[in-house]
Design a protein around this motif. Structure first.
Motif, mmCIF file in Angstrom:
data_model
loop_
_atom_site.group_PDB
_atom_site.id
_atom_site.type_symbol
_atom_site.label_atom_id
_atom_site.label_comp_id
_atom_site.label_asym_id
_atom_site.label_seq_id
_atom_site.Cartn_x
_atom_site.Cartn_y
_atom_site.Cartn_z
ATOM 1 N N LEU A 42 0.816 -1.215 0.000
ATOM 2 C CA LEU A 42 0.000 0.000 0.000
ATOM 3 C C LEU A 42 0.850 1.266 0.000
ATOM 4 C CD1 LEU A 42 -2.710 1.372 0.066
ATOM 5 C CD2 LEU A 42 -2.905 0.823 2.498
ATOM 6 N N GLY A 43 1.871 1.297 0.868
ATOM 7 C CA GLY A 43 2.733 2.477 0.944
ATOM 8 C C GLY A 43 3.411 2.781 -0.388
ATOM 9 N N HIS A 44 3.862 1.731 -1.069
ATOM 10 C CA HIS A 44 4.534 1.918 -2.364
ATOM 11 C C HIS A 44 3.539 2.404 -3.426
ATOM 12 C CE1 HIS A 44 7.753 -1.180 -0.940
ATOM 13 N NE2 HIS A 44 7.876 0.006 -0.369
ATOM 14 N N LEU A 46 0.988 4.302 -2.825
ATOM 15 C CA LEU A 46 0.729 5.722 -2.546
ATOM 16 C C LEU A 46 1.883 6.586 -3.059
ATOM 17 C CD1 LEU A 46 -0.782 5.317 1.041
ATOM 18 C CD2 LEU A 46 -2.023 5.755 -1.086
ATOM 19 N N VAL A 47 3.108 6.085 -2.936
ATOM 20 C CA VAL A 47 4.271 6.815 -3.459
ATOM 21 C C VAL A 47 4.171 6.926 -4.983
ATOM 22 C CG1 VAL A 47 6.785 6.770 -3.744
ATOM 23 C CG2 VAL A 47 5.784 6.200 -1.524
ATOM 24 N N GLU A 50 1.644 9.515 -5.840
ATOM 25 C CA GLU A 50 2.221 10.846 -5.609
ATOM 26 C C GLU A 50 3.103 11.256 -6.804
ATOM 27 O OE1 GLU A 50 5.410 11.213 -2.731
ATOM 28 O OE2 GLU A 50 4.590 13.116 -2.035
ATOM 29 N N MET A 80 -12.006 2.769 0.704
ATOM 30 C CA MET A 80 -10.795 3.074 1.462
ATOM 31 C C MET A 80 -9.670 3.455 0.502
ATOM 32 S SD MET A 80 -12.070 2.645 4.318
ATOM 33 C CE MET A 80 -10.589 3.022 5.205
ATOM 34 N N ALA A 83 -10.340 6.880 -0.869
ATOM 35 C CA ALA A 83 -10.022 7.928 0.107
ATOM 36 C C ALA A 83 -8.515 8.142 0.201
ATOM 37 C CB ALA A 83 -10.594 7.554 1.477
ATOM 38 N N GLN A 84 -7.761 7.045 0.184
ATOM 39 C CA GLN A 84 -6.304 7.155 0.306
ATOM 40 C C GLN A 84 -5.689 7.793 -0.936
ATOM 41 O OE1 GLN A 84 -6.036 3.025 1.261
ATOM 42 N NE2 GLN A 84 -5.690 3.404 3.440
ATOM 43 N N SER A 86 -7.208 9.781 -3.048
ATOM 44 C CA SER A 86 -7.617 11.186 -3.138
ATOM 45 C C SER A 86 -6.838 12.033 -2.139
ATOM 46 C CB SER A 86 -9.129 11.346 -2.951
ATOM 47 O OG SER A 86 -9.484 11.214 -1.602
ATOM 48 N N ALA A 87 -6.506 11.452 -0.980
ATOM 49 C CA ALA A 87 -5.707 12.195 0.007
ATOM 50 C C ALA A 87 -4.355 12.570 -0.598
ATOM 51 C CB ALA A 87 -5.508 11.349 1.265
ATOM 52 N N VAL A 88 -3.745 11.638 -1.326
ATOM 53 C CA VAL A 88 -2.435 11.904 -1.931
ATOM 54 C C VAL A 88 -2.561 13.010 -2.990
ATOM 55 C CG1 VAL A 88 -0.566 10.925 -3.318
ATOM 56 C CG2 VAL A 88 -1.550 9.599 -1.438
ATOM 57 N N MET A 90 -4.847 15.398 -3.171
ATOM 58 C CA MET A 90 -5.109 16.686 -2.507
ATOM 59 C C MET A 90 -3.848 17.230 -1.855
ATOM 60 S SD MET A 90 -8.897 16.316 -0.806
ATOM 61 C CE MET A 90 -8.835 14.627 -0.283
ATOM 62 N N LEU A 91 -3.072 16.318 -1.252
ATOM 63 C CA LEU A 91 -1.810 16.715 -0.611
ATOM 64 C C LEU A 91 -0.867 17.348 -1.635
ATOM 65 C CD1 LEU A 91 0.103 16.503 1.918
ATOM 66 C CD2 LEU A 91 0.835 14.301 0.988
ATOM 67 N N ARG A 95 0.151 21.293 -1.329
ATOM 68 C CA ARG A 95 1.561 21.586 -1.082
ATOM 69 C C ARG A 95 2.070 22.661 -2.024
ATOM 70 N NH1 ARG A 95 4.052 15.770 -0.626
ATOM 71 N NH2 ARG A 95 3.880 15.979 -2.874
ATOM 72 N N ALA B 87 -3.135 7.466 4.990
ATOM 73 C CA ALA B 87 -2.489 7.464 3.673
ATOM 74 C C ALA B 87 -1.270 8.383 3.690
ATOM 75 C CB ALA B 87 -3.476 7.901 2.590
ATOM 76 N N LEU B 91 2.540 7.223 3.184
ATOM 77 C CA LEU B 91 3.286 7.846 2.087
ATOM 78 C C LEU B 91 4.631 8.367 2.578
ATOM 79 C CD1 LEU B 91 3.249 9.017 -0.870
ATOM 80 C CD2 LEU B 91 2.253 11.073 0.113
ATOM 81 N N SER B 94 6.965 5.351 3.361
ATOM 82 C CA SER B 94 7.370 4.592 2.164
ATOM 83 C C SER B 94 8.331 5.386 1.298
ATOM 84 C CB SER B 94 6.142 4.184 1.346
ATOM 85 O OG SER B 94 5.337 3.303 2.086
#
Lengths: 185, 185
Positions: A42-44, A46-47, A50, A80, A83-84, A86-88, A90-91, A95, B87, B91, B94
């Motif tokens: 999951l973490g990878h 999300l990266v 991004e 889920m 949501a995750q 979309s969070a990335v 929006m971030l 930023r 998330a 992120l 990771s």
């Protein structure tokens, strides 16, 4: 106004860039999908999302990011991830100081087809027509991202008028409250 | 092993750093809460959480980030914020190459209290005892973050044995499949 629409998802994140103002013909500047492998951690994932979103922001420099407002009444597993992802997105935008606008799926459908309950095919057909494309963008996530961007361009004037009215009303209430306090003191 | 536990949330994101190995006394290295204002825009809140988590990663250099596995059967509104905050935490880790481990709330409760249905007070009491603190960390999100880190330290050896067994089993199946294919050819 240049808007990057994002239809968030972990496996497929639809992205589409549209230029235009309400009441004028719209122009598509780009469309695509940021994909991550379902078997990756999951973490990878999300990266990777991004990095994908950053590339789209860097290349197209949108003034606004429009993203689907996620509801949790949908499918439990999917929501889920949505949501995750979309969070990335929006971030990444926030930023860079790019405003983020949220629109519900029914707002998007209503904006481009006239009906909040239109199906994928209808949305795809209208996106194709409104952007004068040769064929509906594939996959559907890409078409949905363009629909989000179009929805934002058309709703933004009304939204900003509404926000100004709400702000004005709050200010008037605050002034009235202050004035009445002044009287009772 | 040094673990940063994160109890994700938009308003209060609990963070706690614990050093230790299974079967030895544990040491708390830090505990706190990353807060974001409820009236701020969602994108800005996510940026603030990113900055907060980055500070904890930078200062404590954990080997693992342990985060609560989010389920959507919880309160509809809260769960979206939890998914989004987690998330961002995943992120950040990771991106630095720090492995992310997920544990369910009942796994965490069972690890520190012996019961998967323990209440907040019980978790707080056990965290206090296990880390030899003078009082339970406040707010509860901070105690939950420490509980997550403790849970990971204690579950990690079993988890890694399980992962190795699964990997070995897959390899054996692949070898057997290959061998049987060889015979039928």
């Amino acid at each position: 106004m240049r808007v990057l629409g994002v239809d968030p998802g972990l496996t497929r994140c639809g992205v589409g860039v549209v230029d235009g103002v309400a009441g004028r013909p719209l122009t598509m500047r780009g469309v695509g999908v940021v994909r991550t492998p379902a078997d990756a951690e999951l973490g990878h994932r999300l990266v990777a999302i991004e990095q994908g979103i950053e590339e789209w922001l860097e290349e197209h420099r949108p003034e606004v990011l429009a993203v689907e407002r996620v509801f949790s009444q949908h499918n439990v597993r999917t929501v889920m991830g949505t949501a995750q992802a979309s969070a990335v997105a929006m971030l990444c935008a926030s930023r860079r100081g790019i405003p983020v606008a949220l629109h519900t799926p029914s707002e998007v459908k209503a904006a481009v087809t006239g009906s909040g309950r239109a199906d994928k095919a209808q949305v795809g057909a209208m996106v194709t027509r409104l952007l004068r494309l040769d064929a509906p963008p594939r996959p559907a996530d890409a078409a949905d991202a363009l629909a989000l961007a179009i929805c934002h361009i058309w709703r933004a004037p009304a939204q900003s008028r509404l926000q100004q009215a709400v702000a004005r009303n709050r200010l008037e209430q605050a002034v009235a409250k202050h004035a009445s306090k002044g009287r009772t003191a």
